[in-house]
Design a protein around this motif. Structure first.
Motif, mmCIF file in Angstrom:
data_model
loop_
_atom_site.group_PDB
_atom_site.id
_atom_site.type_symbol
_atom_site.label_atom_id
_atom_site.label_comp_id
_atom_site.label_asym_id
_atom_site.label_seq_id
_atom_site.Cartn_x
_atom_site.Cartn_y
_atom_site.Cartn_z
ATOM 1 N N ILE A 32 2.390 7.759 -6.934
ATOM 2 C CA ILE A 32 4.217 7.629 -7.177
ATOM 3 C C ILE A 32 5.368 7.749 -7.551
ATOM 4 N N ILE A 33 5.345 9.240 -7.663
ATOM 5 C CA ILE A 33 7.183 9.525 -9.100
ATOM 6 C C ILE A 33 8.297 8.276 -9.116
ATOM 7 N N ARG A 34 7.922 7.177 -10.439
ATOM 8 C CA ARG A 34 8.938 6.577 -9.941
ATOM 9 C C ARG A 34 10.726 7.124 -10.562
ATOM 10 N N PHE A 35 11.521 6.996 -9.273
ATOM 11 C CA PHE A 35 13.039 6.990 -9.852
ATOM 12 C C PHE A 35 13.557 5.755 -9.651
ATOM 13 N N LEU A 60 3.203 17.655 -9.247
ATOM 14 C CA LEU A 60 2.541 18.207 -8.244
ATOM 15 C C LEU A 60 3.143 18.279 -6.320
ATOM 16 N N ASN A 61 3.716 19.382 -6.310
ATOM 17 C CA ASN A 61 4.547 19.553 -5.120
ATOM 18 C C ASN A 61 3.819 19.386 -3.811
ATOM 19 N N SER A 62 2.906 18.382 -3.578
ATOM 20 C CA SER A 62 2.164 18.527 -2.591
ATOM 21 C C SER A 62 3.087 17.215 -2.077
ATOM 22 N N SER A 63 2.771 17.282 -0.587
ATOM 23 C CA SER A 63 3.404 15.513 -0.018
ATOM 24 C C SER A 63 3.027 14.307 -0.313
ATOM 25 N N LEU A 64 3.392 13.200 -0.266
ATOM 26 C CA LEU A 64 2.945 12.020 -0.114
ATOM 27 C C LEU A 64 3.274 11.177 0.761
ATOM 28 N N ASP A 65 2.743 10.399 1.781
ATOM 29 C CA ASP A 65 3.140 9.431 2.540
ATOM 30 C C ASP A 65 2.462 7.770 2.016
ATOM 31 N N ARG A 66 3.322 6.694 1.974
ATOM 32 C CA ARG A 66 3.067 5.467 2.229
ATOM 33 C C ARG A 66 3.572 4.641 3.349
ATOM 34 N N ILE A 67 2.421 3.911 3.824
ATOM 35 C CA ILE A 67 2.763 3.327 5.102
ATOM 36 C C ILE A 67 3.052 1.516 4.603
ATOM 37 N N THR A 68 3.203 0.482 4.914
ATOM 38 C CA THR A 68 3.051 -0.239 4.115
ATOM 39 C C THR A 68 3.515 -1.612 5.413
ATOM 40 N N ALA A 94 7.066 14.534 -3.456
ATOM 41 C CA ALA A 94 5.992 15.886 -4.817
ATOM 42 C C ALA A 94 5.938 14.226 -5.026
ATOM 43 N N GLN A 95 3.834 14.408 -5.587
ATOM 44 C CA GLN A 95 3.720 13.091 -6.331
ATOM 45 C C GLN A 95 2.807 13.506 -7.699
ATOM 46 N N PRO A 132 7.906 16.467 -20.752
ATOM 47 C CA PRO A 132 8.834 17.626 -20.367
ATOM 48 C C PRO A 132 7.812 17.666 -19.071
ATOM 49 N N GLN A 133 6.851 17.501 -19.299
ATOM 50 C CA GLN A 133 5.427 17.875 -17.493
ATOM 51 C C GLN A 133 6.063 16.899 -16.348
ATOM 52 N N ALA A 134 6.684 15.556 -16.860
ATOM 53 C CA ALA A 134 7.156 14.634 -15.588
ATOM 54 C C ALA A 134 8.793 14.710 -15.001
ATOM 55 N N ASP A 135 8.809 16.384 -15.657
ATOM 56 C CA ASP A 135 10.384 16.618 -15.143
ATOM 57 C C ASP A 135 9.762 16.432 -13.471
#
Length: 756
Positions: A524-527, A471-479, A462-463, A420-423
């Protein structure tokens, strides 16, 4: 059969005089109605006229439009336009033939009637994989028949069959039957007779008399026996309120479990819209459990599908699935493949492709049942989602440099009852923009090099924290992603004669891929698969051998192909994303094989061998293997053999095994086989035998046997099935079905299954 127009006879004095003078000659009479109407032609050995009455004897042959009426004696009233016949009567009209002892025909209205009747109605039935189709006409015999209009017959105290009327195996008998030509035959107070023995009474029954029309009514009942469900008896009502819509409602009674409900809908109101829906549910009384408890496994499963062309290039497609619980599927699914499938997927798309661009709006939902008791699920949802992409377009006229892009924005969420903590909550914002440049270069027929450079910018709303919390904080990824596809020259050799040519070709392919910029993969949350992108620096190389054959001027066919593929990883940690000692699912790994193999750092991937042999239509073979150089053994095998040795006989053999580290994938070793002759609705003998065997657990999971014979008008099929799902379900099912040509079947027999 009849005409509504007026037809008048001309005097026949000359014809009658010739007939009296020469009795052996045929006499004829013809009417001369107004222009454009049909005329009556009457021929006989002898004819005479008394007032308005015409009398004809001996080989009477009357023709009126499409109708032909023959008899030994005929009487025609010129005023009432009523034609009466008796003795050896035969009536022919289009696809209908009636033989009777006597009868009458009204030329003005088309009404008719016959006594002591036998007849046939011929119709062409299309091949139907769901119904036994007979080429025989619909035959009937009755005390009398009325014809109130050209498209209707009313049969009194008669029977119907599509068997040989001289020796019918089955027939329907009814006190009154109404036959609507090219539509249906409706019987009231009917009984079904097998070898002249009544076996089923039907207060109302409707039989199809056309290949095009559908009629509402109750379907033939289902009967069966199951060790888990008990005696099975069910029926359904088929309703067609419109030509573009039909629905089915019904249920089955399980003597040991309770009731099941089924419903289906099919609608096609226009060529651009198609809707389908199915529902299956069970109200379960339950089975005895430990300690005197009752285990109820009831539930429901539904499926809806929509496909619509909306105009201006827009298309709407949706497939929605619902499942109340995995326990319900394990308990009541009809086949092994359905029972063991733990996934439920739903999706809806609104898309438009125009001028090399693609605009899409989507809603997607994925649910995976991880365990049965307690029932744990993982749900992944993308709703809503918008995607825009383009084909590669040239930037310059002379330089082969192409530009393309892809971008999307969506709201995603993930819920996991086991963690549940990963919801993530109701919606996590995610957006991505990915422009690309491609420069295809070619040096003659010898060498081709195609580099592609992609910059991918992704933002997550989120991350994931190190402990798994969200955590409800944004995460940026540039590859930055570079792919270089190198196609060295292919080597080939041809030989043979002009009538039979052979060719052997060897092709090689080398792909280099470098991805940089995924700094902290663990956050990174895996969706979905987009979120499994990692840093990588790898080289993929493959060698493919092909053998072709061409006979005369026919196109060449590929008889054999064998491909060997492997990857070398310059960065075995994938930028620190790989975690030793656990199962790792990364894009750089999954692009090669669906079987997980990375539970440690490694330089070489397994060697993937894919061999396909297809020498002709009679048989083909596919053998796929993953050979792991690190473990020094074959870790995954898939073999499939399909053989059609003679006409309608078939044999399919399949073997699947996984023998890797259990941390990556549980060991499995399964063998499946299916052999048989023909199909359930094919004329003649039909058989099917098959099994699924788990060699790792030494367990037959599924066994089936069908044998049946179909004649020209009916057939019988016997069936045995066994489904073994360990402690969850062990079921033996027995079935028998009597196939009634052009109608359906008494009993319920599943169609022959396929391994694929």
């Amino acid at each position: 059969m009849g005409l509504a127009r007026r037809a008048e006879f001309v005097p026949l004095a000359l014809v009658l005089a010739l007939a009296l003078a020469r009795p052996a000659a045929r006499a004829s009479a013809q009417s001369k109605p107004a222009t454009g109407s049909a005329e009556l032609e009457l021929e006989a050995d002898q004819q005479r006229k008394v007032g308005p009455m015409f009398y004809a004897d001996g080989h009477v042959d009357a023709r009126y439009g499409s109708m032909r009426l023959r008899a030994d004696h005929a009487e025609y009233d010129e005023k009432t336009r009523l034609l009466r016949v008796r003795g050896g009567v035969r009536f022919d009209y289009r696809n209908q033939t009636i033989r009777a002892s006597s009868g009458w025909y009204d030329l003005a209205s088309g009404r008719a009637g016959f006594e002591n009747v036998t007849g046939t109605i011929r119709a062409v039935h299309r091949a139907n994989p769901l119904v036994l189709v007979s080429p025989n006409p619909l035959s009937f015999q009755a005390e009398s028949i009325e014809r109130p209009d050209p498209e209707t017959y009313v049969v009194h105290h008669g029977w119907l069959t599509v068997c040989d009327p001289r020796h019918p195996i089955w027939k329907f008998y009814a006190a009154k039957t109404t036959i609507k030509l090219d539509r249906k035959a409706v019987m009231r107070g009917a009984d079904f007779r097998l070898f002249s023995i009544p076996v089923l009474y039907l207060p109302y029954a409707s039989l199809p008399a056309s290949q095009e029309m559908r009629q509402s009514g109750f379907l033939i009942p289902d009967v069966g026996e199951s060790s888990l469900k008990g005696f099975v008896l069910g029926d359904s009502y088929y309703w067609t309120p419109a030509s573009w819509l039909d629905m089915t409602f019904g249920g089955q009674y399980y003597s040991r479990r309770g009731w099941s409900e089924i419903a289906s809908l099919r609608a096609r109101p226009s060529e651009n819209l198609n809707v389908e829906a199915d529902y299956f549910g069970v109200s379960d009384r339950g089975i005895p459990g430990p300690g005197g408890t009752t285990i109820r496994q009831g539930g429901y499963e539904s499926h809806q599908q929509l496909d619509a062309l909306l105009g201006d290039g827009w298309r709407l497609a949706a497939e929605l699935n619902q499942l109340s619980s995995l326990q319900f599927r394990l308990a009541f699914a009809e086949t092994l493949s359905q029972a063991v499938n733990p996934e439920v997927e739903s999706s809806a798309f609104l898309t438009n492709n125009f001028s090399g661009y693609s605009l899409n709006f989507a809603v997607l939902n994925y649910e995976n049942f991880l365990s049965l008791s307690p029932e744990e699920t993982t749900v992944l949802r993308r709703a809503p989602e918008a995607l825009v992409s383009s084909v590669d377009r040239p930037l310059f006229r002379r330089l082969p440099l192409y530009f393309g892009f892809g971008m999307f924005a969506d709201a995603v969420d993930r819920s996991d009852t086991a963690s549940p903590q990963a919801d993530t909550g109701p919606a996590v914002q995610r957006a991505e923009v990915a422009p690309s440049l491609t420069l295809p270069l070619r040096w003659g027929p010898w060498l081709g090099i195609t580099p592609t450079f992609v910059v991918r910018a992704t933002r997550y709303g989120a991350q994931q924290a190190p402990g798994g919390a969200i955590l409800n904080s944004s995460l940026d990824r540039i590859t930055e992603e570079l792919t270089v596809d190198v196609r060295p020259p292919a080597f080939a050799r041809e030989w043979g004669k002009p009538a039979s040519r052979w060719k052997h070709a060897i092709e090689t392919d080398v792909v280099y891929r470098n991805v940089q910029g995924v700094d902290d993969f663990a956050r990174i949350i895996r969706f979905d698969e987009d979120d499994t992108l990692t840093d990588t620096n790898d080289l993929e190389f493959s060698v493919t051998q092909r053998l072709f054959h061409r006979s005369g001027d026919k196109p060449a066919s590929e008889l054999v192909s064998w491909q060997l593929t492997q990857k070398y990883y310059f960065d075995p940690t994938f930028g620190g994303a790989l975690v030793p000692g656990q199962r790792n699912v990364l894009q750089a790994l999954d692009s090669l094989t669906p079987f997980a193999f990375a539970d440690r750092t490694r330089r070489f991937s397994p060697v993937i061998s894919d061999l396909r042999i297809a020498p002709g239509s009679r048989w083909d073979v596919q053998l796929r293997q993953d050979v792991d150089p690190v473990l020094g053994r074959v870790t995954a095998t898939g073999a499939l053999v399909k053989i059609r040795p003679y006409r309608d006989t078939f044999l399919t053999l399949a073997h699947f095994s996984v023998n890797t580290n259990p941390v990556l994938q549980p060991h499995s070793n399964q063998i499946r086989a299916l052999a048989g002759l023909g199909d359930i609705n094919r004329p003649g003998w039909n058989t099917s035998f098959g099994f699924s065997y788990d060699a790792h657990q030494h367990l037959f999971q599924n066994q089936l046997a069908q044998i049946g014979y179909n004649g020209s008008c009916c057939g019988i099929t016997l069936e045995y099935r066994r489904l073994a799902l360990g402690p969850f379900r062990i079921e033996n099912r027995f079935g028998v079905a009597l196939q009634i040509a052009n109608i359906g079947a008494f009993g319920k027999i599943r169609r022959q299954e396929k391994i694929f």
